[in-house]
Design a protein around this motif. Structure first.
Motif, PDB file in Angstrom:
ATOM      1  N   LEU A   1       0.861  -1.165   0.000  1.00  0.00           N
ATOM      2  CA  LEU A   1       0.000   0.000   0.000  1.00  0.00           C
ATOM      3  C   LEU A   1       0.907   1.227   0.000  1.00  0.00           C
ATOM      4  N   SER A   2       0.727   2.065  -0.993  1.00  0.00           N
ATOM      5  CA  SER A   2       1.613   3.215  -1.180  1.00  0.00           C
ATOM      6  C   SER A   2       0.811   4.503  -1.224  1.00  0.00           C
ATOM      7  N   ALA A   3       1.463   5.576  -0.866  1.00  0.00           N
ATOM      8  CA  ALA A   3       0.917   6.914  -1.086  1.00  0.00           C
ATOM      9  C   ALA A   3       1.444   7.382  -2.431  1.00  0.00           C
ATOM     10  N   VAL A   4       0.548   7.570  -3.382  1.00  0.00           N
ATOM     11  CA  VAL A   4       0.915   7.978  -4.738  1.00  0.00           C
ATOM     12  C   VAL A   4       0.533   9.449  -4.913  1.00  0.00           C
ATOM     13  N   TYR A   5       1.490  10.257  -5.334  1.00  0.00           N
ATOM     14  CA  TYR A   5       1.234  11.691  -5.446  1.00  0.00           C
ATOM     15  C   TYR A   5       2.156  12.314  -6.479  1.00  0.00           C
ATOM     16  N   ALA A   6       1.813  13.514  -6.889  1.00  0.00           N
ATOM     17  CA  ALA A   6       2.630  14.236  -7.860  1.00  0.00           C
ATOM     18  C   ALA A   6       3.827  14.869  -7.160  1.00  0.00           C
ATOM     19  N   GLY A   7       4.963  14.851  -7.828  1.00  0.00           N
ATOM     20  CA  GLY A   7       6.159  15.457  -7.250  1.00  0.00           C
ATOM     21  C   GLY A   7       6.008  16.946  -7.025  1.00  0.00           C
ATOM     22  N   THR A   8       5.072  17.556  -7.732  1.00  0.00           N
ATOM     23  CA  THR A   8       4.832  18.995  -7.602  1.00  0.00           C
ATOM     24  C   THR A   8       3.493  19.261  -6.935  1.00  0.00           C
ATOM     25  N   SER A   9       3.150  18.450  -5.953  1.00  0.00           N
ATOM     26  CA  SER A   9       1.861  18.600  -5.279  1.00  0.00           C
ATOM     27  C   SER A   9       1.715  20.003  -4.708  1.00  0.00           C
ATOM     28  N   ARG A  10       0.520  20.582  -4.904  1.00  0.00           N
ATOM     29  CA  ARG A  10       0.259  21.935  -4.423  1.00  0.00           C
ATOM     30  C   ARG A  10       0.146  21.975  -2.901  1.00  0.00           C
ATOM     31  N   ASN A  11      -0.010  20.840  -2.262  1.00  0.00           N
ATOM     32  CA  ASN A  11      -0.081  20.778  -0.803  1.00  0.00           C
ATOM     33  C   ASN A  11       1.055  19.932  -0.250  1.00  0.00           C
ATOM     34  N   ALA A  12       2.253  20.141  -0.790  1.00  0.00           N
ATOM     35  CA  ALA A  12       3.375  19.262  -0.464  1.00  0.00           C
ATOM     36  C   ALA A  12       3.657  19.203   1.032  1.00  0.00           C
ATOM     37  N   PHE A  13       3.600  20.332   1.716  1.00  0.00           N
ATOM     38  CA  PHE A  13       3.941  20.350   3.131  1.00  0.00           C
ATOM     39  C   PHE A  13       2.909  19.582   3.949  1.00  0.00           C
ATOM     40  N   LYS A  14       1.616  19.880   3.729  1.00  0.00           N
ATOM     41  CA  LYS A  14       0.564  19.162   4.458  1.00  0.00           C
ATOM     42  C   LYS A  14       0.585  17.680   4.102  1.00  0.00           C
ATOM     43  N   LEU A  15       0.855  17.379   2.845  1.00  0.00           N
ATOM     44  CA  LEU A  15       0.900  15.988   2.415  1.00  0.00           C
ATOM     45  C   LEU A  15       2.031  15.243   3.109  1.00  0.00           C
ATOM     46  N   ARG A  16       3.167  15.895   3.235  1.00  0.00           N
ATOM     47  CA  ARG A  16       4.294  15.262   3.924  1.00  0.00           C
ATOM     48  C   ARG A  16       3.933  14.956   5.378  1.00  0.00           C
ATOM     49  N   LEU A  17       3.265  15.877   6.044  1.00  0.00           N
ATOM     50  CA  LEU A  17       2.838  15.639   7.422  1.00  0.00           C
ATOM     51  C   LEU A  17       1.893  14.444   7.502  1.00  0.00           C
ATOM     52  N   PHE A  18       0.978  14.350   6.538  1.00  0.00           N
ATOM     53  CA  PHE A  18      -0.018  13.277   6.526  1.00  0.00           C
ATOM     54  C   PHE A  18       0.646  11.919   6.304  1.00  0.00           C
TER      55      PHE A  18
END
Length: 315
Positions: free
Chosen positions: A267-284
């Motif tokens: 099970l992986s977290a799949v996301y764009a390298g240029t996510s507009r919510n990169a900081f919040k996404l990293r915390l999550f």
């Protein structure tokens, strides 16, 4: 004209290739999207999209600046998030797409703890077994077992998803216990329909592999329905341990062919390298990683009880 806001709108239209979908994701009217794109085109002095009733395509000018604009929006949002974090309150909405089998029964406590830590971050959680491109779907990340649909996406493995064949003791007493994978053909089977390997099943035993094509009496995209089907003494089903562990631990289900291992999916977290919510996404993602280790608790319990093999096969 808010240039950054218009650039963000341009990025969203370029990603979705659809003005209406971009408006939905940005939670604004389609007319606002149209106005912002027109303002940006007037400012740069060139059209950014080729428009028709069916297709929205980037012009050469749009193609030239899409990546830089995407990185600009991502960086701007990241800076604002980090500025808020300095004050102790990262905020905003984080959109997540997650597998049904993972979310039901396992995820509410994770969400609760995350929101207690970051009370100003709102989660918009879409639950489905569909394979999505996070960019086109307008979500910040997808929690899934499927490989990314694009080379521009990043997949961060979180934990392995083991699968076991199992049935109730009553069913096995009535119809017998398979001694090898081929004997599964003699039983009523319930199988999940959305695995990347589809109808092909590979069993690993003592360094050898057996690959079979299995026909299911029940084929479904719901692992929870498969569990209930098994509990009705209806047949042998294949379930991820995250769904089956409690019933196995209580003796309601019994693992079949415990020495013939199926490969585990990550099970992986799949996301764009240029996510507009990169900081919040990293915390999550970091929060999930601390909750579910490489050996998730439901597997650890079964291993400690001798109900699941310590060995694991990962693809």
């Amino acid at each position: 004209m808010d240039r950054l806001q218009n650039i963000e709108t341009f990025v969203r239209v370029a990603q979705t290739q659809n003005f209406t979908e971009a408006a939905r994701q940005l939670r604004i009217a389609r007319s606002v999207v149209t106005t912002r794109i027109q303002q940006l085109e007037e400012y740069v002095g060139a059209p950014l999209f080729h428009r028709s009733t069916r297709v929205v395509r980037l012009t050469e000018v749009g193609q030239a600046f899409q990546r830089d604009c995407t990185e600009l929006v991502s960086k701007a949002n990241d800076i604002v998030d980090q500025m808020r974090d300095v004050r102790g309150s990262p905020a905003g909405t984080l959109s997540v797409h997650a597998l049904t089998g993972f979310v039901l029964g396992r995820f509410a406590s994770v969400i609760h703890e995350f929101q207690e830590t970051y009370p100003d971050i709102k989660l918009d959680l879409n639950v489905s077994d569909a394979v999505v491109d996070p960019v086109k779907a307008g979500v910040d990340c997808a929690l899934q077992i499927f490989p990314p649909t694009s080379t521009e996406l990043i997949a961060r493995p979180l934990f392995p998803v083991r699968r076991v064949f199992c049935a109730t003791p009553a069913y096995l007493e009535k119809f017998g216990i398979p001694k090898n994978p081929r004997e599964l053909h003699e039983h009523s089977l319930g199988l999940y329909s959305r695995y990347p390997t589809r109808d092909q099943w590979t069993f690993h035993h003592d360094g050898n592999q057996i690959t079979l094509y299995l026909n299911a009496n029940l084929l479904t995209n719901s692992v929870h329905l498969l569990r209930e089907y098994a509990m009705e003494n209806a047949g042998i089903v294949c379930l991820p341990t995250l769904v089956a562990s409690e019933a196995i631990r209580k003796g309601q289900l019994k693992v079949v062919l415990p020495d013939h291992l199926l490969s585990a999916f990550w099970l992986s977290a799949v996301y764009a390298g240029t996510s507009r919510n990169a900081f919040k996404l990293r915390l999550f993602i970091e929060h999930i990683s601390t909750q579910f280790k490489r050996l998730p608790p439901w597997d650890a319990e079964l291993i400690d009880l001798g109900l699941l093999s310590k060995s694991i096969v990962t693809g």
